[in-house]
Design a protein around this motif. Structure first.
Motif, PDB file in Angstrom:
ATOM      1  N   TYR A 170       0.862  -1.205   0.000  1.00 12.42           N
ATOM      2  CA  TYR A 170       0.000   0.000   0.000  1.00 12.42           C
ATOM      3  C   TYR A 170       0.888   1.241   0.000  1.00 12.42           C
ATOM      4  N   GLU A 171       0.632   2.130  -0.912  1.00 14.31           N
ATOM      5  CA  GLU A 171       1.376   3.391  -0.948  1.00 14.31           C
ATOM      6  C   GLU A 171       0.382   4.502  -1.277  1.00 14.31           C
TER       7      GLU A 171
ATOM      8  N   VAL B  25       2.288   7.635   2.994  1.00 16.52           N
ATOM      9  CA  VAL B  25       2.035   6.465   3.844  1.00 16.52           C
ATOM     10  C   VAL B  25       2.376   5.203   3.026  1.00 16.52           C
ATOM     11  N   GLU B  26       3.247   4.376   3.584  1.00 23.13           N
ATOM     12  CA  GLU B  26       3.603   3.112   2.923  1.00 23.13           C
ATOM     13  C   GLU B  26       3.357   1.957   3.908  1.00 23.13           C
ATOM     14  N   ALA B  27       2.810   0.916   3.425  1.00 26.74           N
ATOM     15  CA  ALA B  27       2.616  -0.285   4.255  1.00 26.74           C
ATOM     16  C   ALA B  27       2.899  -1.514   3.385  1.00 26.74           C
ATOM     17  N   TYR B  28       3.771  -2.380   3.888  1.00 24.25           N
ATOM     18  CA  TYR B  28       4.121  -3.612   3.151  1.00 24.25           C
ATOM     19  C   TYR B  28       3.965  -4.789   4.110  1.00 24.25           C
ATOM     20  N   ALA B  29       3.442  -5.866   3.588  1.00 24.91           N
ATOM     21  CA  ALA B  29       3.382  -7.104   4.396  1.00 24.91           C
ATOM     22  C   ALA B  29       4.078  -8.224   3.614  1.00 24.91           C
ATOM     23  N   TYR B  30       4.861  -9.021   4.311  1.00 19.69           N
ATOM     24  CA  TYR B  30       5.554 -10.179   3.725  1.00 19.69           C
ATOM     25  C   TYR B  30       5.187 -11.438   4.510  1.00 19.69           C
ATOM     26  N   ALA B  31       5.139 -12.516   3.790  1.00 22.14           N
ATOM     27  CA  ALA B  31       4.909 -13.810   4.452  1.00 22.14           C
ATOM     28  C   ALA B  31       6.182 -14.642   4.328  1.00 22.14           C
ATOM     29  N   LEU B  32       6.608 -15.237   5.418  1.00 21.04           N
ATOM     30  CA  LEU B  32       7.758 -16.154   5.403  1.00 21.04           C
ATOM     31  C   LEU B  32       7.228 -17.574   5.622  1.00 21.04           C
ATOM     32  N   GLY B  33       7.682 -18.519   4.745  1.00 23.90           N
ATOM     33  CA  GLY B  33       6.955 -19.778   4.680  1.00 23.90           C
ATOM     34  C   GLY B  33       7.576 -20.974   5.368  1.00 23.90           C
ATOM     35  N   TRP B  34       6.934 -22.156   5.064  1.00 20.69           N
ATOM     36  CA  TRP B  34       7.390 -23.478   5.480  1.00 20.69           C
ATOM     37  C   TRP B  34       7.554 -23.583   6.993  1.00 20.69           C
ATOM     38  N   ARG B  35       6.405 -23.420   7.657  1.00 20.46           N
ATOM     39  CA  ARG B  35       6.428 -23.515   9.118  1.00 20.46           C
ATOM     40  C   ARG B  35       6.847 -24.900   9.597  1.00 20.46           C
ATOM     41  N   ASP B  36       6.651 -25.941   8.699  1.00 18.47           N
ATOM     42  CA  ASP B  36       6.931 -27.303   9.157  1.00 18.47           C
ATOM     43  C   ASP B  36       8.379 -27.725   8.960  1.00 18.47           C
ATOM     44  N   LEU B  37       9.222 -26.898   8.423  1.00 18.00           N
ATOM     45  CA  LEU B  37      10.632 -27.275   8.260  1.00 18.00           C
ATOM     46  C   LEU B  37      11.394 -27.076   9.565  1.00 18.00           C
TER      47      LEU B  37
END
Lengths: 128, 256
Positions: free
Chosen positions: B144-145, B244-256
């Motif tokens: 979002y910017e 106004v800037e808003a960024y969201a990131y997802a970090l994966g592989w919770r099962d590793l």
């Protein structure tokens, strides 16, 4: 006069004997099983040898295929039973069909031997 | 003691052309006869050598080949190409063929299993770090910017939704509120940010303020729940332009 070859005579006798015995042994075995059964092969043959006084000579092994043929024809039935400490034995006994066929065959045999004996008595002796 | 008898029975067996279970019964019956007769003969003539007695018993029994042939369906007539013989030959051939197919199928499956295990072990040690590296890469899920002048942002609000997948273990949300050009910065204002997880629980809320002296900026990390996340933004007290800037990131592989 052409000399008679002994080996050819023996060959003819062997062939005739084989043809005669084929049917006779079947009848004798069926009769022996009917009179003493249920009975197993070795004992049946011992009885036959004893009753014939050792005169009906044939290879003992040949009795088993004949017993099988009689069984296959429905004249005998068989089962495996225990022996006295030895391996199991195959016992034979006559079926109703076997008993009926035996009686008819004995009648035929009686008729055949009577006829043959009559011929042998009446036929001229000797030959050229 | 019964070696000659067994040799004799082997000869019968070699010529006898009947089904295997039938053959076994025939041989059992013949063996019983021969052994009983041998025992009888020996009891009558205990001094005779065993081999001689065996030979006599077998001679009385007849030729093994003639005996086997007498078991043919037509008695002593040997039908070289009888239907039964053909069935037995075909049965043996099919049996051998089936055996070969089963054997090579088993060998192939075993080889494939070994290869699969090898690949599995290789992957465990070689590919896992690569997967972990890839998993550690942040995947953008929200961006979002907005550069807002006093009007119309002041008093306005907005609401965005972004999706986080099953295999993410963490969400990182970065919010930055600042004048659009710092060296020329003359905008001030305040942004109120609220973040809801997929269960609509309020996991974060904060005021970000930009003044003539400082900008508001922060990175916030949250344990991930798969589903739709919601960001709500509300603008207050804007003067001049504020970015106004808003960024969201997802970090994966919770099962590793």
């Amino acid at each position: 006069m052409v000399p008679v070859r002994a080996d050819e005579v023996a060959k003819f006798r062997e062939k005739l004997e084989k043809e005669l015995k084929t049917g006779v042994i079947s009848l004798i075995l069926l009769l022996a099983v009917d009179r003493t059964g249920p009975d197993y092969g070795y004992h049946i043959l011992k009885n036959v040898q004893e009753w014939s006084g050792g005169r009906l000579a044939f290879k003992e092994g040949t009795a088993y295929p004949i017993l099988q043929n009689l069984e296959r024809g429905g004249l005998l039935t068989s089962f495996w039973g225990e022996s006295d400490g030895g391996p199991p034995r195959k016992y034979y006994q006559t079926t109703a069909l076997g008993r009926e066929a035996l009686q008819a065959s004995l009648d035929d045999w009686e008729s055949l031997t009577t006829s043959v004996n009559g011929i042998l008595k009446k036929i001229p002796k000797g030959g050229k | 003691m019964a070696n000659l008898i067994e040799d004799y029975l082997r000869e019968v067996s070699a010529t006898l052309r009947v089904a295997p279970d039938r053959k076994r019964q025939i041989l059992d019956e013949l063996r019983t006869h021969l052994r009983e007769k041998l025992d009888d003969e020996r009891s009558q003539d205990p001094d005779a050598p065993v081999g001689d007695v065996e030979r006599r018993v077998l001679a009385d029994f007849g030729s093994p080949r003639d005996l086997a042939l007498a078991y043919e369906p037509e008695g002593q007539v040997v039908l070289k190409n009888s239907a039964g013989d053909i069935v037995l030959r075909v049965g043996r051939a099919v049996g051998r063929g089936t055996g070969r197919v089963v054997k090579w199928t088993a060998i192939t499956l075993a080889a494939l299993l070994v290869i699969a295990i090898g690949v599995g072990i290789w992957a465990f040690y070689e590919v896992r770090p690569l997967v972990e590296t890839m998993a550690s890469q942040a995947m953008p899920v929200y961006d979002y910017e907005e550069t807002c002048p006093q009007t119309p942002c002041n008093g306005a609000n907005g609401r965005d939704i972004f999706f986080v997948g099953n295999n993410t273990k963490e969400v990182r949300l970065t919010v930055n509120v600042a004048p659009p050009w710092r060296d020329e910065g003359n905008g001030t204002g305040r942004v109120y940010v609220v973040l809801f997880d997929p269960a609509h629980a309020r996991v974060f809320e904060r005021n970000f303020t930009v003044t003539n002296e400082s900008s508001g900026s922060r990175e916030i990390r949250f344990a991930s729940f798969p589903g739709n996340w919601t960001v709500e933004v509300e603008y207050f007290e804007f003067r001049g332009e504020v970015r106004v800037e808003a960024y969201a990131y997802a970090l994966g592989w919770r099962d590793l």
